[in-house]
Write a protein that holds these residues in place. Sequence first.
Motif, mmCIF file in Angstrom:
data_model
loop_
_atom_site.group_PDB
_atom_site.id
_atom_site.type_symbol
_atom_site.label_atom_id
_atom_site.label_comp_id
_atom_site.label_asym_id
_atom_site.label_seq_id
_atom_site.Cartn_x
_atom_site.Cartn_y
_atom_site.Cartn_z
ATOM 1 N N LYS A 22 0.835 -1.201 0.000
ATOM 2 C CA LYS A 22 0.000 0.000 0.000
ATOM 3 C C LYS A 22 0.871 1.252 0.000
ATOM 4 O O LYS A 22 1.936 1.280 0.630
ATOM 5 N N GLN A 23 0.417 2.288 -0.714
ATOM 6 C CA GLN A 23 1.191 3.516 -0.844
ATOM 7 C C GLN A 23 0.298 4.730 -0.644
ATOM 8 O O GLN A 23 -0.896 4.710 -0.956
ATOM 9 N N LEU A 24 0.910 5.791 -0.130
ATOM 10 C CA LEU A 24 0.207 7.067 -0.014
ATOM 11 C C LEU A 24 0.033 7.682 -1.393
ATOM 12 O O LEU A 24 0.975 7.730 -2.178
ATOM 13 N N ALA A 25 -1.160 8.161 -1.651
ATOM 14 C CA ALA A 25 -1.414 8.842 -2.916
ATOM 15 C C ALA A 25 -0.818 10.253 -2.873
ATOM 16 O O ALA A 25 -0.664 10.849 -1.800
ATOM 17 N N VAL A 365 -3.014 4.120 5.567
ATOM 18 C CA VAL A 365 -2.767 4.587 4.197
ATOM 19 C C VAL A 365 -4.099 4.904 3.514
ATOM 20 O O VAL A 365 -4.244 5.950 2.859
ATOM 21 N N ALA A 366 -5.065 4.011 3.654
ATOM 22 C CA ALA A 366 -6.377 4.247 3.052
ATOM 23 C C ALA A 366 -7.040 5.491 3.651
ATOM 24 O O ALA A 366 -7.682 6.269 2.929
ATOM 25 N N ALA A 367 -6.868 5.692 4.964
ATOM 26 C CA ALA A 367 -7.448 6.866 5.619
ATOM 27 C C ALA A 367 -6.804 8.146 5.093
ATOM 28 O O ALA A 367 -7.490 9.158 4.861
ATOM 29 N N VAL A 489 5.896 -0.540 3.084
ATOM 30 C CA VAL A 489 6.704 -1.377 3.949
ATOM 31 C C VAL A 489 6.577 -2.813 3.491
ATOM 32 O O VAL A 489 5.528 -3.242 3.021
ATOM 33 N N ARG A 490 7.669 -3.547 3.624
ATOM 34 C CA ARG A 490 7.654 -4.944 3.176
ATOM 35 C C ARG A 490 8.218 -5.837 4.262
ATOM 36 O O ARG A 490 8.904 -5.381 5.137
#
Length: 490
Positions: A22-25, A365-367, A489-490
């Motif tokens: 997941k990534q920040l837009a 991230v979704a928030a 993060v992985r």
Amino acid sequence: MTVIFAAVLSACANYAGISSDKQLATPDTYATQQSIPADSGQWPAVDWADQFGDAQLKALLEEALKSNPSIEQARARVAAAAAYSETAKASTMPQVGATYSFTRQQYSSTALVPPPYGGSWQSENKGLLSASYDLDLWGKNREALKASLSQLQASKADAEVVRLSLTSATARAYNQLARLFALRDIAQQEVTQREQIDRITAGRIATGLDTQVERKTAQANLASSRAALASLDGSILTTRYQLAALLGAGPDRGLAIARPSLGIGDEVRLPANLPADLVSRRPDLVAAKWRVDALVHDVKEAKAEFYPDINLSAAIGLDAFGFGRFLNAASRTASVGPAIHLPIFDGGQLRAQLKGRYADFDYAVAAYNQTLVTALSEVATQLAQIRSTDEQLVDALAAQEAARSADQLALVQYKAGLANQLTVLNADTTALQADEQVANLKMNRRDQQIALAAALGGGYSDNAGADTDAARQSAGAAPAVKPNPVVAVR
């Protein structure tokens, strides 16, 4: 030894297969060129409400920020986050303590302690000075500290969200009070107009031009106008009470608020660097971004739990039976050595914990992405509403002028016996609606300006990154870059 150590590690719990992509837009992820056009305006200043030129509004905003309980709640949350970060910082430091104990005990004559102590009562005095230090080879404590510092910055940004919400709500409630007073003026004029129509009708009845039907109609319209005026007086009173609550005061405080004298405000022009700089100008976006950063470090802390934890400890002191020998050199005792904790089989607890951290990260991230979408939508919406209101005002002012002229002409003709009452009432109703429309559009325009200032951050600017790096360096942790718009993060 190396082979054995490697074999032990390979048998330990591991986090293979647990990760997140997941990534920040970023603002340029979303199409905004048409809805948020480039302009050469400025970002709102902290004192953005001063543009309306109302000294009472400025004083009310200062009072709200000083007295409203929600501000105290926000400050308490920041203080709690600061205390937690201090606790996390303490975990990265050596721990030193002192203990003293006195024990009166009868020793068994058939256990480990031989006679003469076995079977007798003894008083044991023990005093120790101890020290310990977690080597933190895998950075678990340092990551916990970084996470707590990021949470602290999120709490500070949350406090700014509360401040902005409070000031914008107070300003909009104050504008609503101005709206009601403007509508009351129109309603009062309408009552005066309907009283005049009633008097003219009475005179026309005397000359045989009207009947009691017209008189009752005029009286009914007059009563309706007076009821509308009373309703506005009630709304003004309740709005005063709402303002008092926003100020953190009792309802009587609202009764002392004078009629607003708000001006038009500044020309609406968006900053040229929208939407790129919005992410650092909106406190809700900044808070969401710091929470994502905190969870990045939470994930790293959870991963460090899979590796051996080595703690060095040492103690020195005195230990003796009885008081007489307690301070003798022979009573000295000392210990030193490492303590190693190595998770091998925990039933999946560590993996479940890490999965939970990743889930929290994905949610954060979704928030953040949702907050960014909402922020862009709010700016575009308020701008569109302002432009629409400006266009409507042009036609509404023209309609008001025409309706007022028609109303006055109809009244003159009615008085001269050249028009009937229905014509006058229709013209009067049209003029009333035109006045109300102009008043509402002007108040809507100012309300939208207030909302746009809030959508642009209300003068807030994030400069917490340098402060957080300084705090991390003072704690011996590596500085971190401010949360990057793209985080994985992985």
